[in-house]
Enzyme design. Structure first.
Site, short mmCIF file in Angstrom:
data_model
loop_
_atom_site.label_atom_id
_atom_site.label_comp_id
_atom_site.label_asym_id
_atom_site.label_seq_id
_atom_site.Cartn_x
_atom_site.Cartn_y
_atom_site.Cartn_z
N CYS A 231 0.89 -1.18 0.00
CA CYS A 231 0.00 0.00 0.00
C CYS A 231 0.92 1.21 0.00
CB CYS A 231 -0.91 -0.01 1.21
SG CYS A 231 -1.86 -1.55 1.41
N LYS A 237 8.00 5.54 2.36
CA LYS A 237 8.54 4.22 2.70
C LYS A 237 9.08 3.52 1.46
CE LYS A 237 5.36 3.54 6.61
NZ LYS A 237 4.49 4.71 6.34
N CYS A 356 -0.05 3.38 11.66
CA CYS A 356 0.11 4.59 12.48
C CYS A 356 -1.09 4.68 13.41
CB CYS A 356 0.26 5.84 11.62
SG CYS A 356 -1.06 6.09 10.41
#
Length: 492
Positions: A231, A237, A356
């Site tokens: 994702c 990232k 998160c």
């Protein structure tokens, strides 16, 4: 005006819990995503204060504004950067500025506080001097940590060396340090702004919270690997994975939203990433048995979540408890499907799962359910000295929060395919060794960091090779060599 209109639209949807704020922002098509996110995030944090000011001054009746737009405009006028728009809106708000300022001052006097932040509910307050540091990840695809440090020193920043304790991350003015856990992370005082800095515009540094850097750092795919970022958008990232891989190998990056993927493509281009293969595709619909994925050994899975770990989105007491419970249950179900799907790739060795979120339901509960359904995988213990662990019974995982780790709230788990040849134990040792490395001069730190991928590969090879040789009888030549050595030793 477009900024405020879009911010008001997103604020209204977020307060109705239609979607996570971060998702709404990245789905908005707005040109300056960071500016929009910051404005909505802060307005939502002060929402109850702003509403009280607006109602006390009867602003809606006097201006015919709707509440979400009024909140955004009043926030920027009283607490933000000042109104950036022109025309009728600015004229309208300036007309009521004195009354709005007077009401804010009255609230502070009544509660006997001096800062805007002190008006917030206890769960949203951040003590003075305890704001999160500004984290900057050096993009090693374009530069080195040493060169970045030298450039910043010439630019007027004062380098204090490598941090050794969490307390060393409390910085002021233009001081900065190298992080104590992640070797390519530099840490600055909270309000340091790099958006107009040359290093940021040139892609030499990435503005990324420390907790968000953990997934790629801990997955640690060696150069030449085949990796999936399940994702991927907005792409920080992904760019970190590419840097760890040294741009060698293949990095499959999936995202369902075409617009977010386009934004991500621009970010990766600026970061110098060349090993990526972007796909506008739902990861759950990717065929694990597809020929192009047969060599995929590493997956980073950071699925949609509640976003409850973001400091500006903390909401310990949602208005509708039942609705929030149902929302978390739906998210956890989706996250578990993604995790189970990722473990189906036949060549997979390691998968990092991260969110998160601070909710156990999205973190430990999802991982525990996945492990129960996939007995061929087990957790790897990570960074033994990291101060915040996963909740029982999963202390192998990492948690992060503003107080204990000086980051946003975060959760990370590393799952590895279980085997009998010791590879899993080798991964544990690597993780602990990285954490246990004592402070040393910055000049000497780059060598170990650069060789982490190579050392990991060699450890795996050392454990794998003997396993493949135990049943092979020695050749005649080996027997002759052994006899010859024995005769020589006897003669001596």
């Amino acid at each position: 005006m477009a900024l405020y209109m879009k911010a008001a639209e997103i604020l209204e949807k977020a307060e109705r819990k239609q979607a996570a704020l971060k998702t709404l922002v990245y789905d908005s098509k707005f040109a300056n995503i960071k500016q929009l996110f910051a404005l909505v995030c802060e307005t939502q944090k002060f929402s109850s204060i702003l509403q009280e000011i607006i109602e006390s001054t009867r602003l809606l009746k006097l201006t015919r504004l709707k509440m979400p737009l009024a909140k955004v405009l009043v926030y920027d006028l009283l607490m933000g950067q000042g109104l950036k728009c022109g025309g009728s809106w600015k004229a309208l708000m300036m007309k009521h500025r004195s009354r709005l300022q007077a009401e804010l001052a009255r609230m502070k006097v009544k509660q006997k506080v001096s800062r805007n932040e002190d008006l917030l509910p206890a769960n949203l307050q951040q003590p003075a001097g305890d704001q999160l540091p500004r984290y900057v990840r050096v993009n090693t695809l374009k530069t080195t940590v040493e060169d970045a440090v030298d450039y910043l020193k010439r630019d007027g920043f004062s380098y204090l060396g490598q941090a050794c304790r969490l307390e060393d991350l409390s910085l002021k003015d233009r001081h900065f340090v190298r992080d104590l856990h992640l070797p390519e992370l530099l840490v600055f005082s909270p309000k340091t702004d790099f958006h107009d800095h040359f290093l940021y515009k040139a892609g030499h540094i990435i503005l990324q919270d420390k907790a968000s850097c953990l997934p790629a750092f801990l997955l640690n795919p060696p150069p030449g690997s085949q990796v999936i970022d399940a994702c991927a958008a907005p792409g920080n990232k992904t760019s970190h994975l590419a840097a760890v891989m040294k741009n060698r190998g293949r990095l499959f990056a999936f995202d369902l939203d075409a617009k977010r993927l386009a934004t991500m493509s621009t970010l990766l281009l600026r970061a110098g990433v060349t090993c990526q293969q972007l796909a506008n595709q739902d990861f759950l619909k990717v065929d694990p048995d597809g020929l192009q994925y047969k060599d995929v050994e590493f997956i980073l899975l950071d699925p949609s979540c509640s976003g409850s770990g973001m400091v500006c989105l903390r909401d310990d007491c949602p208005a509708d408890q039942e609705k929030e419970k149902a929302r978390l249950s739906s998210l956890a179900s989706f996250q578990l499907r993604c995790l189970n799907h990722g473990l189906r790739f036949p060549g997979l060795k390691r998968l990092v799962y991260s969110t998160c979120s601070v909710h156990r339901q999205e973190n430990e509960d999802v991982v525990a359910a996945c492990l129960q359904q996939n007995p061929g995988f087990r957790l790897v213990s990570l960074l033994a000295q990291w101060p915040e662990r996963g909740l029982d019974p999963l202390p192998q995982c990492l948690r992060a929060d503003p107080t204990k780790t000086r980051t946003h709230g975060f959760f990370v788990a590393l799952l590895e395919k279980h085997s009998e040849d010791g590879k899993q134990e080798a991964a544990v040792q690597i993780s602990e060794q990285e954490e246990a490395t004592p402070c040393s001069p910055p000049e000497s730190e780059n060598k170990p960091a650069a060789s982490e991928d190579e050392s990991e590969a060699s450890e795996v090879e050392e454990t794998a090779t003997p396993a493949g040789q135990t049943d092979v009888p020695p050749s005649k030549k080996r027997r002759r060599r052994r006899r010859k050595k024995k005769n020589t030793a006897t003669a001596e």
